[in-house]
Design a protein around this motif. Structure first.
Motif, PDB file in Angstrom:
ATOM      1  N   GLY A 262      53.647  52.513 -43.833  1.00  0.00           N
ATOM      2  CA  GLY A 262      52.879  52.442 -42.560  1.00  0.00           C
ATOM      3  C   GLY A 262      53.487  51.727 -41.380  1.00  0.00           C
ATOM      4  N   HIS A 263      54.875  51.470 -41.728  1.00  0.00           N
ATOM      5  CA  HIS A 263      55.365  50.725 -40.655  1.00  0.00           C
ATOM      6  C   HIS A 263      55.625  51.464 -39.475  1.00  0.00           C
ATOM      7  N   ASP A 264      55.775  50.793 -38.294  1.00  0.00           N
ATOM      8  CA  ASP A 264      55.985  51.468 -36.883  1.00  0.00           C
ATOM      9  C   ASP A 264      57.393  51.433 -36.417  1.00  0.00           C
ATOM     10  N   THR A 265      58.188  50.926 -36.979  1.00  0.00           N
ATOM     11  CA  THR A 265      59.590  50.731 -36.755  1.00  0.00           C
ATOM     12  C   THR A 265      60.549  51.274 -37.750  1.00  0.00           C
ATOM     13  N   MET A 266      61.700  52.135 -37.382  1.00  0.00           N
ATOM     14  CA  MET A 266      62.515  52.697 -38.276  1.00  0.00           C
ATOM     15  C   MET A 266      63.948  52.663 -37.878  1.00  0.00           C
ATOM     16  N   TYR A 267      64.752  52.347 -38.684  1.00  0.00           N
ATOM     17  CA  TYR A 267      66.372  52.047 -38.454  1.00  0.00           C
ATOM     18  C   TYR A 267      67.410  52.974 -39.136  1.00  0.00           C
ATOM     19  N   TRP A 268      68.515  52.944 -38.559  1.00  0.00           N
ATOM     20  CA  TRP A 268      69.668  53.660 -39.400  1.00  0.00           C
ATOM     21  C   TRP A 268      70.855  52.429 -39.204  1.00  0.00           C
ATOM     22  N   TYR A 269      71.311  52.173 -40.396  1.00  0.00           N
ATOM     23  CA  TYR A 269      72.527  51.189 -40.551  1.00  0.00           C
ATOM     24  C   TYR A 269      73.793  52.053 -41.274  1.00  0.00           C
ATOM     25  N   LYS A 270      74.775  51.637 -40.849  1.00  0.00           N
ATOM     26  CA  LYS A 270      76.016  52.304 -41.544  1.00  0.00           C
ATOM     27  C   LYS A 270      76.683  51.159 -42.264  1.00  0.00           C
ATOM     28  N   GLN A 271      77.155  51.364 -43.396  1.00  0.00           N
ATOM     29  CA  GLN A 271      77.736  50.549 -44.332  1.00  0.00           C
ATOM     30  C   GLN A 271      79.196  50.998 -44.573  1.00  0.00           C
TER      31      GLN A 271
ATOM     32  N   VAL B 132      73.939  36.908 -65.862  1.00  0.00           N
ATOM     33  CA  VAL B 132      74.718  38.260 -65.297  1.00  0.00           C
ATOM     34  C   VAL B 132      74.174  39.263 -64.612  1.00  0.00           C
ATOM     35  N   SER B 133      72.949  39.485 -64.553  1.00  0.00           N
ATOM     36  CA  SER B 133      72.008  40.219 -63.838  1.00  0.00           C
ATOM     37  C   SER B 133      71.961  39.725 -62.510  1.00  0.00           C
ATOM     38  N   ASP B 134      72.464  38.652 -62.175  1.00  0.00           N
ATOM     39  CA  ASP B 134      72.576  38.092 -60.652  1.00  0.00           C
ATOM     40  C   ASP B 134      73.899  38.701 -60.157  1.00  0.00           C
ATOM     41  N   SER B 135      74.688  39.540 -60.499  1.00  0.00           N
ATOM     42  CA  SER B 135      75.773  40.196 -60.070  1.00  0.00           C
ATOM     43  C   SER B 135      75.482  41.254 -58.991  1.00  0.00           C
ATOM     44  N   ALA B 136      75.961  41.221 -57.994  1.00  0.00           N
ATOM     45  CA  ALA B 136      75.253  41.863 -56.932  1.00  0.00           C
ATOM     46  C   ALA B 136      76.210  41.589 -55.444  1.00  0.00           C
ATOM     47  N   VAL B 137      76.156  42.082 -54.276  1.00  0.00           N
ATOM     48  CA  VAL B 137      76.594  41.715 -53.049  1.00  0.00           C
ATOM     49  C   VAL B 137      75.273  41.102 -52.340  1.00  0.00           C
ATOM     50  N   TYR B 138      75.616  39.795 -51.742  1.00  0.00           N
ATOM     51  CA  TYR B 138      74.348  39.246 -51.009  1.00  0.00           C
ATOM     52  C   TYR B 138      74.829  38.918 -49.640  1.00  0.00           C
ATOM     53  N   PHE B 139      73.746  39.249 -48.842  1.00  0.00           N
ATOM     54  CA  PHE B 139      74.005  39.449 -47.509  1.00  0.00           C
ATOM     55  C   PHE B 139      73.125  38.336 -46.751  1.00  0.00           C
ATOM     56  N   CYS B 140      73.669  37.583 -45.773  1.00  0.00           N
ATOM     57  CA  CYS B 140      72.739  36.843 -45.027  1.00  0.00           C
ATOM     58  C   CYS B 140      72.568  37.650 -43.751  1.00  0.00           C
ATOM     59  N   ALA B 141      71.504  37.186 -43.144  1.00  0.00           N
ATOM     60  CA  ALA B 141      71.039  37.921 -41.892  1.00  0.00           C
ATOM     61  C   ALA B 141      70.011  37.353 -41.314  1.00  0.00           C
ATOM     62  N   LEU B 142      70.096  37.697 -40.035  1.00  0.00           N
ATOM     63  CA  LEU B 142      69.023  37.005 -39.064  1.00  0.00           C
ATOM     64  C   LEU B 142      68.756  37.987 -37.973  1.00  0.00           C
ATOM     65  N   THR B 143      67.237  37.717 -37.424  1.00  0.00           N
ATOM     66  CA  THR B 143      66.743  38.728 -36.282  1.00  0.00           C
ATOM     67  C   THR B 143      66.123  37.458 -35.160  1.00  0.00           C
ATOM     68  N   PRO B 144      66.276  37.941 -33.926  1.00  0.00           N
ATOM     69  CA  PRO B 144      65.826  36.718 -33.057  1.00  0.00           C
ATOM     70  C   PRO B 144      64.269  36.501 -33.315  1.00  0.00           C
ATOM     71  N   ARG B 145      64.102  35.406 -32.809  1.00  0.00           N
ATOM     72  CA  ARG B 145      62.493  35.200 -33.106  1.00  0.00           C
ATOM     73  C   ARG B 145      61.588  35.830 -32.305  1.00  0.00           C
ATOM     74  N   ASN B 146      61.667  36.173 -31.162  1.00  0.00           N
ATOM     75  CA  ASN B 146      60.886  36.573 -30.185  1.00  0.00           C
ATOM     76  C   ASN B 146      60.793  38.321 -30.301  1.00  0.00           C
ATOM     77  N   SER B 147      61.052  38.674 -31.364  1.00  0.00           N
ATOM     78  CA  SER B 147      60.741  40.246 -31.407  1.00  0.00           C
ATOM     79  C   SER B 147      60.701  40.628 -33.066  1.00  0.00           C
TER      80      SER B 147
ATOM     81  N   THR C  52      63.410  43.854 -33.986  1.00  0.00           N
ATOM     82  CA  THR C  52      64.889  43.811 -33.610  1.00  0.00           C
ATOM     83  C   THR C  52      65.506  43.912 -34.704  1.00  0.00           C
ATOM     84  N   PRO C  53      66.914  44.934 -34.732  1.00  0.00           N
ATOM     85  CA  PRO C  53      67.541  45.073 -36.006  1.00  0.00           C
ATOM     86  C   PRO C  53      68.246  43.803 -36.552  1.00  0.00           C
ATOM     87  N   LEU C  54      68.405  43.889 -37.957  1.00  0.00           N
ATOM     88  CA  LEU C  54      68.874  42.760 -38.415  1.00  0.00           C
ATOM     89  C   LEU C  54      70.608  42.767 -38.095  1.00  0.00           C
ATOM     90  N   VAL C  55      71.148  41.538 -38.130  1.00  0.00           N
ATOM     91  CA  VAL C  55      72.480  41.258 -37.708  1.00  0.00           C
ATOM     92  C   VAL C  55      72.799  40.550 -39.077  1.00  0.00           C
TER      93      VAL C  55
END
Lengths: 114, 114
Positions: free
Chosen positions: A28-37, B82-97, B100-103
């Motif tokens: 039910g979200h209203d925003t969708m995105y495409w990301y490239k890895q 062992v089950s924690d093996s993965a790739v971890y990503f830190c990300a942000l979005t500006p507060r006022n929106s 806004t896509p993740l950086v």
């Protein structure tokens, strides 16, 4: 129940072909995105849609054309595929407004160009 | 523009070791901060988040504290599995929106060996 689903999971095709990737969310979200890895796991936003309207296009070549028939779907069509398009493409969705709304990701589509 | 810097990987630890993955950010305004995890062959899953200074996000034994003074959001876990093996990503979005896509940071691959 799958929240964000993408099809296909794998896509292998030749240079110059045209292909599409589909994405649907049942949250039910209203925003969708495409990301490239890319091959080094770096993730970058390509497009963002809010209520079927394009709000962000991050200097993506115009061979890439997103289409949102309704707010639960965001498809990605790619014309004249190039070697550099090989990557994993992730669809995501989020609810707005709201500070700190997390994005929910699909499992990705691995695109390989021969 | 906004950016996220996280420590280079890969990080290899023995089971039950202490984990720290450093993350710092540059943002105009007051962003929301996230850690996402990507298990092999899967999409990204939200691990934890924080939306204001001194907030601590926590989930599955992982923790991160929003430090405005050092613009950091380091991920920690006291005893990895062992089950924690993965790739971890830190990300942000500006507060006022809210839409806004993740950086993203570039990701840190963690391998935990038994």
């Amino acid at each position: 129940d799958t929240a964000v689903s993408q099809t296909p999971k794998y896509l292998v095709t030749q240079m110059g072909n045209d292909k599409s990737i589909k994405c649907e969310q049942n949250l039910g979200h209203d925003t969708m995105y495409w990301y490239k890895q890319d091959s080094k796991k770096f993730l970058k936003i390509m497009f963002s849609y809010n209520n079927k309207e394009l709000i962000i296009n991050e200097t993506v070549p115009n061979r890439f054309s997103p289409k949102s028939p309704d707010k639960a779907h965001l498809n990605l069509h790619i014309n004249s595929l190039e070697l550099g398009d090989s990557a994993v493409y992730f669809c995501a969705s989020s609810q707005t407004p709201g500070v700190g709304q997390p994005q929910h990701f699909g499992d990705g589509t691995r695109l390989s160009i021969l | 523009g906004d950016s996220v810097t996280q420590m280079e990987g890969p990080v290899t630890l023995s089971e039950e070791a202490f984990l720290t993955i450093n993350c710092t950010y540059t943002a105009t305004g007051y962003p929301s901060l996230f850690w996402y995890v990507q298990y092999p062959g899967e999409g990204l899953q939200l691990l934890l988040k924080a939306t204001k200074a001194d907030d601590k996000g926590s989930n599955k034994g992982f923790e991160a504290t929003y430090r405005k003074e050092t613009t950091s959001f380091h991920l920690e876990k006291g005893s990895v599995q062992v089950s924690d093996s993965a790739v971890y990503f830190c990300a942000l979005t500006p507060r006022n929106s809210g839409n806004t896509p993740l950086v993203f940071g570039k990701g840190t691959r963690l391998s935990v060996i038994a």
